[in-house]
Design an enzyme around this catalytic site. Structure first.
Site, PDB file in Angstrom:
ATOM      1  N   SER A  38       0.756  -1.033   0.027  1.00 50.35           N
ATOM      2  CA  SER A  38      -0.057  -0.017   0.044  1.00 50.35           C
ATOM      3  C   SER A  38       0.777   1.430   0.063  1.00 50.35           C
ATOM      4  O   SER A  38       0.403   2.379  -0.353  1.00 50.35           O
ATOM      5  CB  SER A  38      -0.948   0.007   1.289  1.00 50.35           C
ATOM      6  OG  SER A  38      -1.573  -1.020   1.072  1.00 50.35           O
ATOM      7  N   ILE A  98       2.040   2.792   2.433  1.00 56.70           N
ATOM      8  CA  ILE A  98       1.761   3.847   3.775  1.00 56.70           C
ATOM      9  C   ILE A  98       2.785   3.717   4.627  1.00 56.70           C
ATOM     10  O   ILE A  98       3.358   2.493   5.127  1.00 56.70           O
ATOM     11  CB  ILE A  98       0.639   3.293   4.367  1.00 56.70           C
ATOM     12  CG1 ILE A  98      -0.571   2.826   3.266  1.00 56.70           C
ATOM     13  CG2 ILE A  98       0.102   4.196   5.514  1.00 56.70           C
ATOM     14  CD1 ILE A  98      -1.197   3.998   2.674  1.00 56.70           C
ATOM     15  N   HIS A 141       2.927   4.061   8.245  1.00 57.46           N
ATOM     16  CA  HIS A 141       2.058   3.838   9.037  1.00 57.46           C
ATOM     17  C   HIS A 141       2.470   4.642  10.309  1.00 57.46           C
ATOM     18  O   HIS A 141       3.728   4.850  10.701  1.00 57.46           O
ATOM     19  CB  HIS A 141       1.836   2.308   9.523  1.00 57.46           C
ATOM     20  CG  HIS A 141       1.179   1.603   8.433  1.00 57.46           C
ATOM     21  ND1 HIS A 141      -0.190   1.763   8.282  1.00 57.46           N
ATOM     22  CD2 HIS A 141       1.553   0.579   7.727  1.00 57.46           C
ATOM     23  CE1 HIS A 141      -0.476   0.926   7.223  1.00 57.46           C
ATOM     24  NE2 HIS A 141       0.613   0.225   7.023  1.00 57.46           N
ATOM     25  N   SER A 176       3.560  -6.284   7.090  1.00 58.51           N
ATOM     26  CA  SER A 176       3.140  -4.853   7.501  1.00 58.51           C
ATOM     27  C   SER A 176       3.305  -4.894   9.024  1.00 58.51           C
ATOM     28  O   SER A 176       2.969  -5.611   9.871  1.00 58.51           O
ATOM     29  CB  SER A 176       1.838  -4.841   6.838  1.00 58.51           C
ATOM     30  OG  SER A 176       1.558  -3.123   7.271  1.00 58.51           O
ATOM     31  N   SER A 219       7.282   0.592   6.795  1.00 58.57           N
ATOM     32  CA  SER A 219       7.410   1.872   7.391  1.00 58.57           C
ATOM     33  C   SER A 219       8.638   1.598   8.549  1.00 58.57           C
ATOM     34  O   SER A 219       9.197   2.339   8.821  1.00 58.57           O
ATOM     35  CB  SER A 219       6.313   1.683   8.265  1.00 58.57           C
ATOM     36  OG  SER A 219       4.979   1.732   7.619  1.00 58.57           O
TER      37      SER A 219
HETATM   38  C1  LIG Z   1      -0.425  -6.197   0.276  1.00 54.10           C
HETATM   39  C2  LIG Z   1       0.674  -5.894   1.191  1.00 54.10           C
HETATM   40  C3  LIG Z   1       0.568  -4.345   1.638  1.00 54.10           C
HETATM   41  C4  LIG Z   1       1.428  -3.939   2.458  1.00 54.10           C
HETATM   42  N1  LIG Z   1       1.378  -2.622   2.978  1.00 54.10           N
HETATM   43  C5  LIG Z   1       2.348  -1.972   3.500  1.00 54.10           C
HETATM   44  C6  LIG Z   1       2.260  -0.731   3.970  1.00 54.10           C
HETATM   45  O1  LIG Z   1       1.248   0.067   3.581  1.00 54.10           O
HETATM   46  N2  LIG Z   1       3.243  -0.185   4.783  1.00 54.10           N
HETATM   47  C7  LIG Z   1       3.805  -1.134   5.479  1.00 54.10           C
HETATM   48  O2  LIG Z   1       4.664  -0.388   5.987  1.00 54.10           O
HETATM   49  N3  LIG Z   1       4.095  -2.361   4.898  1.00 54.10           N
HETATM   50  C8  LIG Z   1       3.368  -2.781   4.162  1.00 54.10           C
HETATM   51  N4  LIG Z   1       3.318  -4.060   3.787  1.00 54.10           N
HETATM   52  C9  LIG Z   1       4.382  -4.706   4.416  1.00 54.10           C
HETATM   53  C10 LIG Z   1       5.779  -4.501   3.284  1.00 54.10           C
HETATM   54  O3  LIG Z   1       5.503  -4.548   1.926  1.00 54.10           O
HETATM   55  C11 LIG Z   1       6.949  -5.636   3.659  1.00 54.10           C
HETATM   56  O4  LIG Z   1       7.064  -5.555   5.031  1.00 54.10           O
HETATM   57  C12 LIG Z   1       8.288  -5.413   3.117  1.00 54.10           C
HETATM   58  O5  LIG Z   1       8.058  -4.914   1.584  1.00 54.10           O
HETATM   59  C13 LIG Z   1       9.154  -6.571   3.168  1.00 54.10           C
HETATM   60  O6  LIG Z   1      10.342  -6.146   2.618  1.00 54.10           O
HETATM   61  P1  LIG Z   1      11.455  -7.475   2.636  1.00 54.10           P
HETATM   62  O7  LIG Z   1      12.650  -6.615   2.148  1.00 54.10           O
HETATM   63  O8  LIG Z   1      11.463  -8.198   3.881  1.00 54.10           O
HETATM   64  O9  LIG Z   1      10.641  -8.494   1.722  1.00 54.10           O
HETATM   65  P2  LIG Z   1      10.621  -8.567   0.093  1.00 54.10           P
HETATM   66  O10 LIG Z   1      10.310  -7.328  -0.571  1.00 54.10           O
HETATM   67  O11 LIG Z   1       9.666  -9.614  -0.370  1.00 54.10           O
HETATM   68  O12 LIG Z   1      12.164  -8.857  -0.564  1.00 54.10           O
HETATM   69  C14 LIG Z   1      12.743 -10.159  -0.229  1.00 54.10           C
HETATM   70  C15 LIG Z   1      13.520 -10.565  -1.430  1.00 54.10           C
HETATM   71  O13 LIG Z   1      14.261 -11.622  -1.096  1.00 54.10           O
HETATM   72  C16 LIG Z   1      14.543 -12.318  -2.332  1.00 54.10           C
HETATM   73  N5  LIG Z   1      14.940 -13.770  -2.034  1.00 54.10           N
HETATM   74  C17 LIG Z   1      14.111 -14.433  -1.699  1.00 54.10           C
HETATM   75  N6  LIG Z   1      14.532 -15.954  -1.630  1.00 54.10           N
HETATM   76  C18 LIG Z   1      15.971 -15.658  -2.068  1.00 54.10           C
HETATM   77  C19 LIG Z   1      17.038 -16.410  -2.087  1.00 54.10           C
HETATM   78  N7  LIG Z   1      16.968 -17.755  -2.069  1.00 54.10           N
HETATM   79  N8  LIG Z   1      18.126 -16.103  -2.535  1.00 54.10           N
HETATM   80  C20 LIG Z   1      18.470 -14.733  -2.967  1.00 54.10           C
HETATM   81  N9  LIG Z   1      17.388 -13.632  -2.766  1.00 54.10           N
HETATM   82  C21 LIG Z   1      16.231 -14.302  -2.267  1.00 54.10           C
HETATM   83  C22 LIG Z   1      13.220 -12.082  -3.156  1.00 54.10           C
HETATM   84  O14 LIG Z   1      13.445 -12.248  -4.463  1.00 54.10           O
HETATM   85  C23 LIG Z   1      12.659 -10.546  -2.825  1.00 54.10           C
HETATM   86  O15 LIG Z   1      13.480  -9.805  -3.734  1.00 54.10           O
HETATM   87  C24 LIG Z   1       2.482  -4.630   2.819  1.00 54.10           C
HETATM   88  C25 LIG Z   1       2.854  -5.845   2.281  1.00 54.10           C
HETATM   89  C26 LIG Z   1       1.794  -6.380   1.433  1.00 54.10           C
HETATM   90  C27 LIG Z   1       2.096  -7.807   0.907  1.00 54.10           C
END
Ligand SMILES: Cc1cc2nc3c(=O)[nH]c(=O)nc-3n(C[C@H](O)[C@H](O)[C@H](O)COP(=O)(O)OP(=O)(O)OC[C@H]3O[C@@H](n4cnc5c(N)ncnc54)[C@H](O)[C@@H]3O)c2cc1C
Length: 368
Positions: A45, A47, A49, A334, A338
């Site tokens: 989203s 946002i 938060h 989520s 943020s």
């Molecule tokens: C529908 C939805 C709405 C949301 N809205 C909000 C919001 O409004 N505000 C907010 O604060 N949060 C929100 N969130 C939460 C937020 O999007 C996530 O917490 C955040 O994007 C997580 O980031 P990340 O880097 O942990 O994971 P990701 O962005 O998923 O990145 C993980 C990465 O790891 C890589 N990876 C996986 N396995 C391997 C491997 N074996 N080797 C190498 N690379 C690998 C993947 O390809 C990926 O690129 C929302 C989430 C969703 C799904």
């Protein structure tokens, strides 16, 4: 050999890499896909938060509040679209108890919030539905472009000496003589003294590969409608319903790029699928009409879905007790976007205890 390797190029991994590179650590990021910001970090989203919703005392509360505080200046440094819109949790005649519960959480989390009556709500957001009587207003909430933020963090990290390796899916992790050897699908090997697991939906698998703790992760898909920028004039703040056991509910919000989004759903999935379904879109339509009086589906320009990876009720942020120098960031759902700047600060504090050499020539580059 690198001192620190980060696995996963989402907003969390890139925020961590940026912090470590800024500190002068020798660090690299391995991303399975062909770019950063391809997982949950591009399909959410957007946002920032305020932090009134997370249960007091949890990591979600702590890192959301700190991350939301850091985000405006981070966005400015990186020249990423961010807007302080404030947010409303709207409720009908019987919703006051739910709003008061959120007010208590807001106070415990140290988040500014107030309850407004309909007259005051309409001054902020004239297009709330006729059923809306009261709202919790959180003036510090905002919106940001989640993918532009992720890309800008990776860019700045690289400018500060970090390496980003794309198309490097980690499939094997071994540890011998105090160093990790990470092997990718193509058989390439990378060595590091410390590993940060921020692999999003793949983080539990990475922890298993390393022989660290096992985590049970659940997936919930969130579908969205995206509307044309011409709808942007109708919504100036983020409109949430009262949260329920599934999450924050179906919102109506502007995006940092000037569009409007309706969504997300919260539909359980066995695997992290991003296929939008008609069931999901129907649920959004029903949710939107409860809070917003001028939905306009003729202006929909696309649909998308993102997948939340959850592990219990809170973020897992810990140094493994089974594998030294292995840091798990699992179940960062989520408010993970943020919280990302604050999660990165925590990882930096872990790295600072390890005694790695720092490149003192690094300049804290601010991108223009
Ligand atoms: C529908 C939805 C709405 C949301 N809205 C909000 C919001 O409004 N505000 C907010 O604060 N949060 C929100 N969130 C939460 C937020 O999007 C996530 O917490 C955040 O994007 C997580 O980031 P990340 O880097 O942990 O994971 P990701 O962005 O998923 O990145 C993980 C990465 O790891 C890589 N990876 C996986 N396995 C391997 C491997 N074996 N080797 C190498 N690379 C690998 C993947 O390809 C990926 O690129 C929302 C989430 C969703 C799904």
């Amino acid at each position: 050999m690198f001192d620190i390797i980060v696995i996963g190029g989402g907003v969390v991994g890139c925020a961590v890499l940026d912090k470590l590179a800024m500190k002068g650590y020798s660090c690299a990021l391995l991303e399975a896909d062909d770019d950063v910001a391809v997982g949950a970090s591009r399909a959410n989203s957007g946002i920032v938060h305020a932090g009134y919703d997370a249960v007091p005392g949890t990591k979600k509360a702590k890192y959301n509040v700190r991350g939301a505080y850091l985000m405006p200046s981070l966005a400015k440094e990186l020249d990423v679209p961010y807007k302080n819109t404030g947010s409303l949790v709207v409720a009908g005649e019987n919703g006051m108890a739910g709003l008061e519960e959120l007010m208590v959480r807001a106070a415990e989390n140290g988040v500014q919030a107030e309850i407004l009556d309909r007259e005051a709500i309409l001054k902020i957001e004239p297009n709330v539905s006729d059923a809306v009587r009261f709202a919790l207003y959180a003036p510090t909430a905002g919106i940001i472009s989640p993918y532009k933020l992720t890309i800008a963090l990776a860019d700045r990290a690289v400018t500060n000496g970090a390496k980003v390796f794309l198309n490097r899916k980690v499939v094997k992790i071994e540890k011998a003589d105090g160093k990790f050897v990470l092997e990718t699908e193509s058989g390439e090997k990378f060595e590091a003294k410390m590993v940060v697991n921020s692999a999003g939906a793949g983080a539990a698998d990475i922890s298993d590969l390393a022989g660290a703790e096992h985590f049970d992760v659940a997936f919930a898909r969130g579908d969205y409608f995206v509307l044309d920028v011409t709808e942007g004039k109708n919504v100036s703040t983020v409109i949430f319903p009262l949260p329920d056991e599934k999450g924050k509910g179906i919102l109506v919000a502007p995006t940092a790029d000037g569009n409007v989004i309706y969504g997300p759903t919260s539909i359980k999935e066995q695997i992290p699928s991003t296929d939008v379904t008609s069931e999901g879109l129907d649920a959004i339509r029903k949710g939107v009409e409860k809070t917003y009086k001028c939905p306009n589906y003729r202006k929909v320009i696309r649909l998308f879905a993102g997948v939340r990876a959850t592990c219990g009720d809170d973020f897992v942020m810990e140094e493994s007790k089974r594998v030294d120098n292995f840091v798990n960031l699992v179940g960062i759902c989520s408010p993970g976007l943020s919280s990302a700047p604050a999660i990165a600060e925590w990882v930096e504090s872990v790295a600072d205890k390890k005694g790695f050499a720092k490149n003192t020539d690094v300049k804290t580059v601010k991108l223009k």
